[in-house]
Enzyme design. Structure first.
Site, PDB file in Angstrom:
ATOM      1  N   LYS A 187       9.349  29.944 -11.372  1.00 49.07           N
ATOM      2  CA  LYS A 187       9.687  30.760 -12.530  1.00 49.07           C
ATOM      3  C   LYS A 187       8.494  30.884 -13.485  1.00 49.07           C
ATOM      4  O   LYS A 187       7.479  31.456 -13.110  1.00 49.07           O
ATOM      5  CB  LYS A 187      10.923  30.187 -13.222  1.00 49.07           C
TER       6      LYS A 187
ATOM      7  N   ARG B 150       0.895  15.578   4.455  1.00 46.19           N
ATOM      8  CA  ARG B 150       2.313  15.482   4.105  1.00 46.19           C
ATOM      9  C   ARG B 150       2.537  14.470   2.977  1.00 46.19           C
ATOM     10  O   ARG B 150       3.533  14.523   2.268  1.00 46.19           O
ATOM     11  CB  ARG B 150       3.152  15.091   5.332  1.00 46.19           C
TER      12      ARG B 150
ATOM     13  N   ASP C  70      16.121  19.428 -16.753  1.00 51.03           N
ATOM     14  CA  ASP C  70      15.557  20.607 -16.102  1.00 51.03           C
ATOM     15  C   ASP C  70      14.930  21.464 -17.199  1.00 51.03           C
ATOM     16  O   ASP C  70      15.635  22.040 -18.017  1.00 51.03           O
ATOM     17  CB  ASP C  70      16.643  21.380 -15.353  1.00 51.03           C
TER      18      ASP C  70
ATOM     19  N   TYR D  71      22.080  25.612 -13.149  1.00 51.61           N
ATOM     20  CA  TYR D  71      21.586  26.361 -12.003  1.00 51.61           C
ATOM     21  C   TYR D  71      22.512  26.077 -10.829  1.00 51.61           C
ATOM     22  O   TYR D  71      22.780  24.924 -10.494  1.00 51.61           O
ATOM     23  CB  TYR D  71      20.153  25.932 -11.725  1.00 51.61           C
TER      24      TYR D  71
END
Length: 418
Positions: free
Chosen positions: A244, A59, A219, A112
């Site tokens: 993407k 983790r 971004d 977005y």
């Protein structure tokens, strides 16, 4: 855990389209694998001080992530390894969570929609102001920065939404890379924007934000590090929806954040670990495999997009075509100056929502679906989503142009337009 080692230095003699192929591979030795293996271990041998071990529990960190995080850092020119997250929105939310109580987050109106929704929730929870601006209007963005820095209050520009009341802004020096202070907040930049394809003056906005004590996050999903590297312009953080273009095959959901600041990376690492926003080993391995073909995929998709945008711009059924590669596009000059290409996303508008829906239903080769950046071409009417800003035209269709044969793509789209 031990502090991250600096990212492997990018080879100055190699072009980015070579780096995507060469980075993140095992050391060369007789009998060694050419590709990194998929490490499925959830825990690691630790016989002594956990602080001295690079891996202890998956983790926190795992060798399953390391090759991809190193590769992305080299592409984005980050001084430290990247951080892969379980989704693009997980990475975005972790970064937005850095905005301090009483500060301000300035974010593009056309962002977005997941980022906008997450920003609203986090602003309400943490008590900072949230303001939306036209990111292509440099003067409006700087005015918003000035107002927020001077008053510590919502800086309305365009369609800003006030958040909680803010305290006076801290000195600008406190917001520098690696600084201990929080500054006035954060400027969030998308360029080109989703879905309107607006292009921000990234160098000027970064400089203006830094002067006023704001951190900056870009971004870079639409552009990818092959078309622009915002960290080179002084940006504090870069985020990606790895889902993407980086992974490129519409088969994984991942995100990433990159910074050259030890302090910011540690805070983002803690957020990822404590919230459990982690990625599976196989998904990250698939993303690294997809990254190998990023350059050739993007080259083909861009070439297709340029030709399709030009044909759409001349089509009588099309009201407006937005693509930075068109000479008359409002963002063309900026994109040409600060990017290495124009990307493969197109937005075009027809005169009614009904016509836009009919086109999306009539195509046979284009796939009517959300998301973008895969090898296949997708089409979507954005205002079908209730959360899409009202400033997005009802008849707007967003195209994610893939790598199929150009004539086949155009024949299918032209038939639907007809």
């Amino acid at each position: 855990m031990t502090s991250p080692e600096p990212a492997a230095a990018a080879r100055p003699d190699l072009a980015p389209d070579t780096i995507v192929v060469e980075t993140g591979r095992p050391d060369r030795a007789d009998g060694a694998s050419v590709n990194p293996p998929i490490d499925l271990s959830s825990t690691f041998i630790s016989s002594g001080d956990i602080e001295s071990s690079p891996y202890a529990y998956a983790r926190f960190d795992t060798p399953a992530w390391t090759p991809f995080e190193e590769a992305l850092a080299q592409l984005e020119h980050a001084a430290l390894p990247g951080l892969v997250f379980g989704s693009g929105l997980a990475a975005i939310s972790a970064v937005i969570g850095l905005v301090p109580a009483g500060g301000t987050l300035i974010i593009p109106t056309h962002s977005y929609q997941g980022a906008l929704a997450s920003a609203a929730q986090i602003a309400d929870r943490q008590g900072f102001a949230l303001n939306t601006v036209d990111i292509a209007d440099t003067e409006a963005v700087i005015a918003a920065l000035d107002k927020a820095a001077a008053k510590g209050a919502p800086a309305s520009a365009g369609e800003g939404e006030p958040g909680a009341a803010s305290a006076p802004a801290a000195d600008a020096a406190d917001a520098g890379v690696g600084g201990s202070g929080e500054g006035s907040g954060m400027l969030w930049v998308e360029s080109p924007t989703n879905p309107m394809l607006e292009v921000a003056d990234v160098p000027e906005l970064v400089a203006a934000a830094k002067e006023r004590g704001f951190r900056v996050c870009v971004d870079n999903t639409f552009a990818t590090p092959l078309l622009q590297t915002p960290l080179d312009l002084g940006t504090d953080i870069v985020v990606h929806s790895v889902t993407k273009y980086l992974a490129g095959h519409s088969d994984v959901v991942l995100g990433a954040a990159l910074t050259s600041s030890h302090e910011l990376r540690e805070r983002l690492h803690t957020e990822r670990s404590m919230r459990g926003a982690i990625a599976g080993p196989f998904e990250v391995w698939l993303a690294l495999r997809g990254l190998r073909t990023l350059a050739v995929r993007l080259d083909r998709a861009q070439a297709n997009a340029q030709a399709i945008a030009e044909r759409l711009a001349a089509h009588p059924a099309v009201v407006e075509t937005r693509y930075p590669g068109l000479p008359n596009d409002p963002g063309h000059a900026r994109a040409k100056a600060q990017m290495n290409g124009f990307g493969a996303i197109i937005a075009f508008t027809v005169d009614t929502a009904e016509k836009a829906t009919a086109i999306a239903e009539a195509v046979r080769l284009w796939t009517p679906a959300t998301s973008l950046g895969g090898v296949e071409s997708l089409i979507e009417r954005r205002r079908r989503h209730p959360s899409e800003p009202e400033s997005v035209p009802e008849g707007l269709l967003r195209l994610s142009v893939g790598i199929e044969n150009l004539d086949d793509l155009w024949t299918d789209l032209a038939a639907a337009l007809g």
